[in-house]
Each structure stands twice: as C-alpha cells, then as structure tokens.
Design an enzyme around this catalytic site. Structure first.
Site, short mmCIF file in Angstrom:
data_model
loop_
_atom_site.label_atom_id
_atom_site.label_comp_id
_atom_site.label_asym_id
_atom_site.label_seq_id
_atom_site.Cartn_x
_atom_site.Cartn_y
_atom_site.Cartn_z
N SER A 184 3.52 -15.59 30.32
CA SER A 184 2.84 -16.62 29.55
C SER A 184 3.59 -17.95 29.63
O SER A 184 3.81 -18.48 30.72
CB SER A 184 2.64 -16.14 28.11
OG SER A 184 1.66 -16.90 27.44
N ASP A 296 -7.81 -11.02 30.76
CA ASP A 296 -7.03 -11.92 29.91
C ASP A 296 -7.87 -13.16 29.61
O ASP A 296 -8.07 -14.01 30.47
CB ASP A 296 -5.74 -12.31 30.62
CG ASP A 296 -4.79 -13.10 29.74
OD1 ASP A 296 -5.16 -13.42 28.60
OD2 ASP A 296 -3.66 -13.38 30.19
N HIS A 327 -3.61 -9.93 27.92
CA HIS A 327 -2.39 -10.74 28.00
C HIS A 327 -1.19 -9.79 27.90
O HIS A 327 -0.39 -9.84 26.97
CB HIS A 327 -2.39 -11.77 26.86
CG HIS A 327 -1.54 -12.96 27.13
ND1 HIS A 327 -1.67 -13.74 28.25
CD2 HIS A 327 -0.53 -13.52 26.41
CE1 HIS A 327 -0.80 -14.72 28.22
NE2 HIS A 327 -0.08 -14.60 27.12
#
Length: 592
Positions: A184, A296, A327
């Site tokens: 991320s 995601d 995610h």
C-alpha cells in the site's frame, strides 16, 4: 465445487496453470550463529533529509530502526518506509453526501500525538536478517518519531527516502545495494523513490501500490474514493498518520494541501502531477516486482496494471503477480511461495546470486478457483478490443433513468432483463466458450444529462452461477492457527495468524467498473458546463482486469449515475436520456 473445477479447466485451457513456483531456487538459507537472529545488531538513527516540510527552519529528520546480522561481512539492505509506526491520529472522514451544490470537507483540528506503537510492523527482519540482509524500518515525515509533515507521498517525502538510500549506501556494514518494499502506502513510497533513479536502490517490491494518486481519489474529473471511503481526499491521509509529538505545527502544510488538491472540482492539476509515478517509469533504474489484488477496491488494480504496462513499455525489468485478494499482503495470500519467490528475487538482484529467479514467469495470475496461471506479458497478447453498440444488446433496454443515490451497485446490476429504476442494463448473448477479458474496457455514452449529479458510472458484470472469493470487506478469514514465516526474538515474533480465502456462490459478479464527471468530458484538467438540453458523447475507461467468463455466462454492461461505493452522492433526481444506437461498450477479449 463443480464451478471451482470448471474454472480450473478454463484456466488450463487458456494459460499454463501453476499452483506452485515453477522454478526451484537455490537461494540463501540461514547460516548458523554468524547470522543468528537473536544476536542481531539493533540500532536507531535519525537521518537528515534535506527538507523542511513543516517550515520551522530546522531540517527534517526521519527515524530509522535497523536490525542487521552480527557479522563483519557487508550486507545489502531491505528498507520499508511506513507512515504507520506511530499508529493513527484523529480525523473525521469527509462526507460522501453532497447536501448543497458542492462537496465539502470535514473540519479538522490537531489532536494529541498518537502513542509510539508499530501499527504495521515489517516482517522482512524475521525472514531475511538470518539470511544475510539488514532490515530498516523507516518512519516517514511527521510520523512515528520523525519530524516534518506527511504529504501523501509528496516531493519532500520522496527526497527523504532518497537520503535514506544514500545513507545506507555509505555505511561500513553495507554492500551499497538496497531494496525498498512494502504494501500500500509503503509500496507507493518504494515506487516513488525508484522514479528518482537514486544510486544504490537496486530493486523495489511495491505491493498494492498507488502509481497515480489522481486515480486513487479521482476518475475522469470526478471525486471517486476507495471503496468504503467515498468522499475522502489526499488531505485525509495526512491527518490520520500525523503522529509526531506536536502535530499542530503541520496545520499550514495541511491547509496548503487542501487548497491544491481541489476537492470541489476534482480536476487534475500540478498537485496530482507531482504524484504520478507511472508516468515516470522511464526514470526507474531499479528492477520492479509488482503485486496487485484483482478484487482490491481500495488501491484498485489499475494502479498496478497501468504501472506494469508502463514499466514494460520503458524496458524496466519487471514482474507482476495479480492475486484474487483484496487489499491483502501476499504473505497472507501465498505464504511460503511468496517468501521463496521474493527471497530468490532479492538474492539475485541484491547479492548477484545466479539462482534461476529470472526463469520464473514474468506474470502470474490467480484465478477465482485459487489456481495460478502464468504468462510472459500482460494484457494477453490476443486480447483485441471489440466494440458493440448498446442497441445490439438485449436486457431491460431502458433508454433513460433517474438517479437514486441510495441504491447500491449490487441492486443496480441485479435482474438485468427486468426494469429497475436508476439504471440501464444491457446483455451480450451467452458466450459459447471460455472468453477472457484482459486489458482496459471502455464505454461511450451518448446522452442528455439533467440534474444535480454530474456523474456517470458503468458496471461490467459476469452473469452466471460461479464460486468466487468472498466479497468486500474481506475475502480472507483469520483462522485460529498461526504459522511462523521467520525467526523470533523477545518482542518480535516471526509468526502471524494464518489466513485463508473464503468463497461464496454467486449468480453474478461485478468484474470491473468506471466513472466520469460529465463536466470533464473534454479533459480531466478543467470542467465544461453541461447544457441539459443538449446531447453529448461521454467516453471513459473502466478499471483494467483479467477475467475469464465461463461458457454459458453472459456479459452485461450497466449504466447508472451514482456509484454509492465510490462516487460522491448528490441529491436524487438527475435524469439521463440515453441514445443506445450511438452508445457502445469496448471489451478487450480473446478465446485463447
């Protein structure tokens, strides 16, 4: 299970299926007391960054926590830079509902500093220190003991990371070669730093990274947030991770960001251009191992898939994994296979070990039955864009709709052959054989638009019974078991709860979607008013994907105004009058 077996057969028909790594690597293994994790050297340093992001007249410094083997040999470094080591500050989410004529931001006042905790501890040290690597956990500007102000991967944050790479390069314990890695935001920092071409950064492993921040908070001029957080914007991330001891000093930096991000119009500008890393792929000298989650809808697949295409177009050595996760960290998705693959990658790129890592397929794609397909490139070479007029398709065939922002995407796309308010649904004939959609679909909508909402939304749907990984908010279940992926020491365990995919039987699946602000029909850089009496042509891309539609299923395209999961929600009542003969959908498909 019948559907799972069918999908597995389809994957085998279209690609070579691999459920285990296709190459056996002769990578480095723990090497006795010399690299004993319990005896590893630990130190904390504060590295000057050459920035003054809080404008206090003092150079910003970032805190770096290092753990490295107790050896006289020089070792390469794995760097994970994170804004989460200090936990989270307090900030109210921005409203998704527009009650007036323009979107608004929630008020904010600096709160207390968060505790100095490691919200997302790295795992590189547990697995790699005993294998001859140093592990560095960096707290980004304004977080976790570092000074300065966060910036949603601002130029200052990127410069700070280059200073860390340069510092590592000059240390007596270092070979001068380093990797940056993380999921991320952490993967985004790795990617952004690579675009500077900083010497010593040899490889990066961005997992679920943001390659274009505009595409994270925007789409074609519209305010389009990550799933679960519609209405949010770039300033929200700063407010949440601002955990330095005196957060109020960053109020000015936040105000400047709010002005520059332009929440009201959603237009593209210099603020977003600063944070476009896919467009700087030509500057990258490091190799890149990209991980994306096809399900995601936080950091949407576009971020990684567009990045991979840009890397390949610019001759950057690169690899792509496209999982069925949301995610989710690949350590949870693929466990030991991930450690083996990334370990061989690091050994090759950082240590120069000839271990066959380059023979591993460049692209690996996980299918809904959780098997893996392999390829040398993406999109599929045979996926040819094919355009079909909406008038040629069957279904409910509505030629207009009135927006109802209370309706969810799932209710908008259900029962496509029946009339339903707030949408227009069209269906292709049943596919006669497995059909792979690989690439970026698009729609062309010829319509009149009248009302408070400026949005158009499009949903591409696979209609037909099948088993898929479970839907949002999570597709992975945390079990009561744990597994140990690395070494443990007091206060630093190399174990974590074991996660596994959960599945569900569904009659349809939204396989991708896309959005547009109709006022940005000419360019995302500025708005042009929409005359409700005129008919316009609106063209926009959907999120890229790689999906196999089984034989007998039908592909559907559903048009609407508000996507409750992602767009701002203006008052109900916007009317759209559609011209189906002049509207179309383009799909990149192949039967191979």
């Amino acid at each position: 299970m019948r559907n799972a077996r069918r999908i597995a057969v389809l994957g085998a028909a279209l690609l070579a299926v691999s459920t285990t790594p296709s190459v056996v690597h002769a990578g480095t293994a723990p090497t006795g007391s010399r690299h004993d994790f319990a005896q590893a050297i630990k130190e904390t340093v504060f590295i000057p960054t050459g920035t003054d992001s809080d404008s206090d007249g003092v150079e910003d410094r970032v805190r770096v926590q290092i753990i490295r083997p107790a050896t006289t040999q020089r070792v390469p470094a794995i760097i994970e830079a994170s804004p989460y080591h200090g936990g989270f500050g307090e900030a109210q989410h921005h409203p998704a509902d527009v009650t007036g004529t323009r979107p608004e931001l929630a008020p904010w006042t600096p709160g207390r500093a968060a505790e100095d905790i490691d919200q997302y501890p790295p795992y590189w040290d547990n697995h790699f220190v005993s294998r001859g690597y140093a592990s560095l956990a960096v707290s980004t500007l304004g977080t976790g003991g570092s000074t300065g102000c966060p910036g949603t991967v601002s130029p200052e944050e990127i410069k700070a990371m280059t200073k860390v790479v340069e510092w590592v390069r000059d240390q007596p314990w270092s070979t001068g070669r380093s990797a940056m890695a993380g999921t991320s935001y952490k993967g985004t920092l790795a990617l952004a730093t690579a675009t500077t071409g900083v010497r010593g950064l040899t490889t990066v492993v961005p997992m679920l990274p943001v390659s274009r921040w505009y595409d994270y908070y925007r789409a074609n001029g519209g305010n389009v947030g990550p799933k679960g957080y519609p209405g949010n914007d770039a300033d929200m991330h700063i407010k949440r991770v601002l955990t330095r001891s005196d957060p109020g000093i960053c109020s000015g930096a936040i105000d400047r960001m709010i002005a520059r991000q332009d929440h009201v119009t959603g237009d593209h500008n210099a603020f977003w251009a600063e944070r476009d890393f896919a467009d700087r792929a030509h500057r990258i000298r490091a190799s890149v191992f990209v991980i994306a989650g096809q399900n995601d809808w936080n950091v949407r697949p576009k971020q990684s898939l567009d990045l991979f295409r840009a890397l390949r177009a610019n001759g950057v050595k690169s690899r792509l994994w496209l999982t069925q996760g949301q995610h989710d960290d690949p350590l949870d998705v693929r466990r030991q296979e991930w450690l083996d693959s990334v370990g061989a990658w690091f050994d090759q790129e950082l240590k120069g070990i000839r271990n066959g890592a380059d023979r591993e397929p460049s692209v690996q794609i996980q299918r809904p039955d959780l098997t893996w397909s392999t390829a040398n490139t993406w999109p599929a070479p045979g996926a040819v864009p094919r355009t079909t007029r909406l008038a040629q398709l069957s279904g409910a065939r509505e030629t207009g709709w009135t927006d109802d922002p209370s309706r969810t995407a799932e209710t908008l796309v259900s029962s496509p052959e029946s009339y339903a308010p707030g949408r227009s649904a069209r269906l292709f004939p049943p596919v006669t054989g497995p059909t792979r959609i690989s690439g970026t679909p698009s729609v062309t909508v010829r319509a009149k638009v009248s009302g408070p909402s400026p949005y158009l939304s499009a949903f591409l749907v696979d209609y037909g019974p099948a088993t898929y990984p479970a839907s949002y908010p999570t597709s992975m279940r945390t079990t009561a078991e744990s597994w140990c992926f690395g070494d443990s020491a007091p206060g630093n365990t190399g174990c974590r709860p074991l996660k596994e995919f959960t599945t569900e039987q569904k009659d349809f699946k939204i396989i991708t979607r896309g959005w547009m602000d109709t006022r940005n029909r000419l360019t995302p850089r500025h708005q042009t008013p929409v005359d409700p009496k005129r008919t316009y042509t609106f063209r926009f891309d959907l999120e890229p994907l790689d999906h196999i539609v089984p034989a007998g299923h039908r592909i559907g395209i559903v048009l609407a105004t508000t996507d409750r999961d992602h767009t701002l929600r203006f008052p109900a009542g916007t009317k759209v009058t559609l011209d189906p003969a002049a509207s179309s959908v383009t799909l990149p498909t192949t039967t191979r």
